[in-house]
Write a protein that holds these residues in place. Structure first.
Motif, PDB file in Angstrom:
ATOM      1  N   UNK A   1      37.547  36.331  45.062  1.00 31.55           N
ATOM      2  CA  UNK A   1      37.498  36.995  46.143  1.00 31.55           C
ATOM      3  C   UNK A   1      36.388  36.203  46.952  1.00 31.55           C
ATOM      4  N   UNK A   2      35.194  35.796  46.304  1.00 35.61           N
ATOM      5  CA  UNK A   2      33.985  35.006  47.062  1.00 35.61           C
ATOM      6  C   UNK A   2      34.675  33.633  47.603  1.00 35.61           C
ATOM      7  N   UNK A   3      35.671  33.127  46.836  1.00 32.96           N
ATOM      8  CA  UNK A   3      35.891  31.842  47.493  1.00 32.96           C
ATOM      9  C   UNK A   3      36.955  31.948  48.672  1.00 32.96           C
ATOM     10  N   UNK A   4      37.556  33.118  48.580  1.00 34.76           N
ATOM     11  CA  UNK A   4      38.737  33.293  49.783  1.00 34.76           C
ATOM     12  C   UNK A   4      37.950  33.762  50.966  1.00 34.76           C
ATOM     13  N   UNK A   5      36.647  34.349  50.777  1.00 26.73           N
ATOM     14  CA  UNK A   5      35.994  34.711  51.958  1.00 26.73           C
ATOM     15  C   UNK A   5      34.891  33.168  52.491  1.00 26.73           C
ATOM     16  N   UNK A   6      35.215  32.333  51.691  1.00 24.50           N
ATOM     17  CA  UNK A   6      34.508  31.062  52.068  1.00 24.50           C
ATOM     18  C   UNK A   6      35.400  30.023  52.878  1.00 24.50           C
ATOM     19  N   UNK A   7      36.647  30.449  52.775  1.00 22.38           N
ATOM     20  CA  UNK A   7      37.953  29.663  53.745  1.00 22.38           C
ATOM     21  C   UNK A   7      37.355  29.700  55.204  1.00 22.38           C
ATOM     22  N   UNK A   8      37.467  28.461  55.701  1.00 25.32           N
ATOM     23  CA  UNK A   8      37.071  28.383  57.367  1.00 25.32           C
ATOM     24  C   UNK A   8      38.274  29.072  58.316  1.00 25.32           C
ATOM     25  N   UNK A  16      42.040  38.779  52.908  1.00 26.19           N
ATOM     26  CA  UNK A  16      41.457  38.974  51.739  1.00 26.19           C
ATOM     27  C   UNK A  16      40.510  40.356  51.905  1.00 26.19           C
ATOM     28  N   UNK A  17      39.893  40.539  53.076  1.00 28.97           N
ATOM     29  CA  UNK A  17      39.159  41.676  53.492  1.00 28.97           C
ATOM     30  C   UNK A  17      39.764  42.847  53.471  1.00 28.97           C
ATOM     31  N   UNK A  18      41.155  43.060  54.211  1.00 31.08           N
ATOM     32  CA  UNK A  18      42.205  44.060  53.998  1.00 31.08           C
ATOM     33  C   UNK A  18      42.515  44.248  52.454  1.00 31.08           C
ATOM     34  N   UNK A  19      42.977  43.587  51.655  1.00 36.98           N
ATOM     35  CA  UNK A  19      43.158  43.646  50.404  1.00 36.98           C
ATOM     36  C   UNK A  19      41.858  44.383  49.673  1.00 36.98           C
ATOM     37  N   UNK A  20      40.662  43.867  49.904  1.00 38.67           N
ATOM     38  CA  UNK A  20      39.570  44.015  49.052  1.00 38.67           C
ATOM     39  C   UNK A  20      39.319  45.579  49.303  1.00 38.67           C
TER      40      UNK A  20
END
Length: 517
Positions: A1-8, A16-20
């Protein structure tokens, strides 16, 4: 999840935020901090959506944490604008589910309204409806907090010169309902509401406040009375808003009306007893004329509809034009016919002109019975024909094509005269049929061209009808199609010129003394 939140890309982080947030989780404080720090509006909106979907499965501690995080996001103007379309859907089961996350709504909505840019686009009616639905779901103090933020947003809207929608001005109605019996909860807020810039907001809000007269404090009542007596350019419209309310308080009625007329008395006494400016303002407020007043129109019908019905049968009355526009605009042909008959033969020519103007200002809405009532009052056949020909001059603007003909005239003799007037259209269609039959296509083409040289069709729809008839015989690339299209556009231009000639420039005027916005 942390990797996804680092995408530009914001849309990846939003997904990702919706799912989390849609699932109950523990030990994810680092993730929540990342989401809290993300400044992308799409991420903020997705956080709200995810929380809503999982809300029913979350423990109270998790709910409180998410309210804090999503509320912090909503404090940013861009995020507030992104969230608002879904915040106003919390009353819809397809969005918020059967559990309805009203505590999330109560925590986030006031913050979003406080931050919302004045020009943000959303469906204002849904804002009113979702807050109205929340009344039985959240505590009154939370509802008052929402109304506070709503009022703050309206202050921004009006200060920027934007015209608020009538639904967004409905917050005062909700505030008064929520604080019934607890006036201290709304202290000072009605004064702020009535101080909103311009005329649109005070005009709507003072009418809503009057509807709750029995729950107002003495100070609030005095606020209304003082505003009605203030030397404002729009004072007459504020009085009209009160007098056209569904249930006008007796003390306000006595304050605003002269001795003699009463709202529960005969319409004739109101028409003859009110000052001209007050009568005009009340009639305009009730009928919604000019359009600026439309959203609050037709309130107090028990009092003001009889006044309108009386004036519309007095063509010499100064307000006749206003009430005629209101009644004829409803398209009720039987009612208009009865008004014409009630006024009698002496006003038949006036109504001929009015019906012509009415028809040219609208698509459809022929009201054939009303036209028949006017023409039937001609003293003889010659006069009737002359009256009909006055209208036929504008046939290019009245009719789209020959199929409209039966929607307009009922009398067979009138129809024969009109058909003679539209002979160029009929002859051209007959020539097109001759081309389409295939027996004598050249003869039909010559006949069509001769008719166009002599007198082209009057109705723009006739050109389209000809094209449809001949298309199978001559093909789409034939130069006749291009010529027909040019003639059609010329006919449309002529129709607009005829409308302008008769109607003039019909830009709606503001009510006299109205303060922008």
């Amino acid at each position: 999840m942390a990797r996804l939140l680092n995408y530009g890309e914001g849309f990846i982080r939003a997904a990702a935020a919706d799912i989390w947030l849609s699932v109950d989780r523990t030990g994810d404080e680092d993730i929540l901090r990342k989401l809290n720090a993300d400044g992308h509006p799409a991420v903020a909106s997705a956080m709200l959506d995810g929380a809503v979907r999982g809300w029913g499965t979350l423990p109270q501690s998790r709910k409180s944490r998410l309210i804090d995080i999503i509320g912090a996001q909503a404090a940013e103007p861009a995020a507030a604008a992104a969230m608002m379309p879904n915040l106003i859907r919390f009353d819809r089961v397809e969005y918020s589910g059967p559990g309805r996350a009203w505590d999330l709504f109560a925590g986030v909505m006031p913050i979003a309204l406080d931050a919302l840019p004045a020009g943000a686009e959303f469906t204002e009616a849904r804002l009113f409806n979702v807050v109205m639905e929340s009344r039985s779901k959240i505590a009154p103090e939370l509802l008052v907090r929402i109304c506070d933020s709503w009022l703050h947003w309206l202050e921004k809207v009006t200060e920027e010169g934007l015209v608020p929608d009538d639904f967004t001005l409905g917050f005062a109605d909700l505030l008064l309902d929520a604080t019934r019996g607890k006036p201290e909860m709304r202290e000072g807020r009605l004064a702020r509401a009535l101080s909103l810039r311009g005329s649109t907001a005070p005009y709507a809000i003072i009418g809503d406040i009057v509807d709750h007269w029995d729950v107002l404090t003495d100070a609030e009542r005095n606020l209304v009375v003082n505003m009605l007596g203030a030397a404002r350019p729009d004072a007459i419209w504020l009085k009209a808003s009160v007098l056209t309310s569904p249930d006008v308080p007796k003390d306000l009625e006595q304050l605003l009306l002269p001795i003699g007329p009463a709202l529960d008395g005969p319409a004739l006494v109101l028409v003859t007893g009110l000052a001209d400016d007050l009568l005009a303002a009340c009639v305009q407020a009730y009928t919604g004329q000019p359009p600026r007043l439309w959203n609050r129109a037709h309130r107090g019908a028990e009092v003001w509809q009889p006044v309108v019905d009386l004036i519309v049968r007095q063509p010499r009355h100064p307000l006749f034009g206003i009430v005629w526009e209101a009644i004829s605009g409803g398209g009720e042909g039987d009612l208009v016919r009865q008004i014409i008959l009630d006024c009698g033969r002496s006003d038949a020519e006036l109504f001929l002109d009015l019906l012509l103007r009415h028809k040219l200002s609208r698509v459809g809405d022929f009201m054939p019975k009303a036209w028949a009532a006017v023409l039937d009052q001609a003293p003889d056949r010659e006069t009737r024909t002359e009256w009909l020909c006055r209208a036929l001059i504008y046939s290019t603007a009245i009719l789209d094509d020959l199929t409209d003909f039966d929607l307009w005239l009922l009398n067979k003799d009138d129809q024969r005269i009109a058909l003679h007037f539209l002979e160029p259209d009929i002859e051209s269609v007959m020539a097109a049929n001759e081309i389409s039959d295939g027996h004598e296509p050249h003869s039909g083409m010559n006949r069509l061209l001769e008719q166009f040289k002599k007198e082209p069709p009057r109705l723009h729809g006739t050109y389209g009808q000809i094209q449809r008839i001949v298309r199978q015989e001559i093909g789409d690339d034939h130069p006749l199609h291009e010529a027909l299209e040019a003639w059609r556009l010329r006919s449309l231009k002529l129709a607009e010129a005829l409308k302008t000639h008769l109607l003039g420039d019909r830009k709606p005027a503001e009510p006299e003394g109205w303060i922008a916005p």
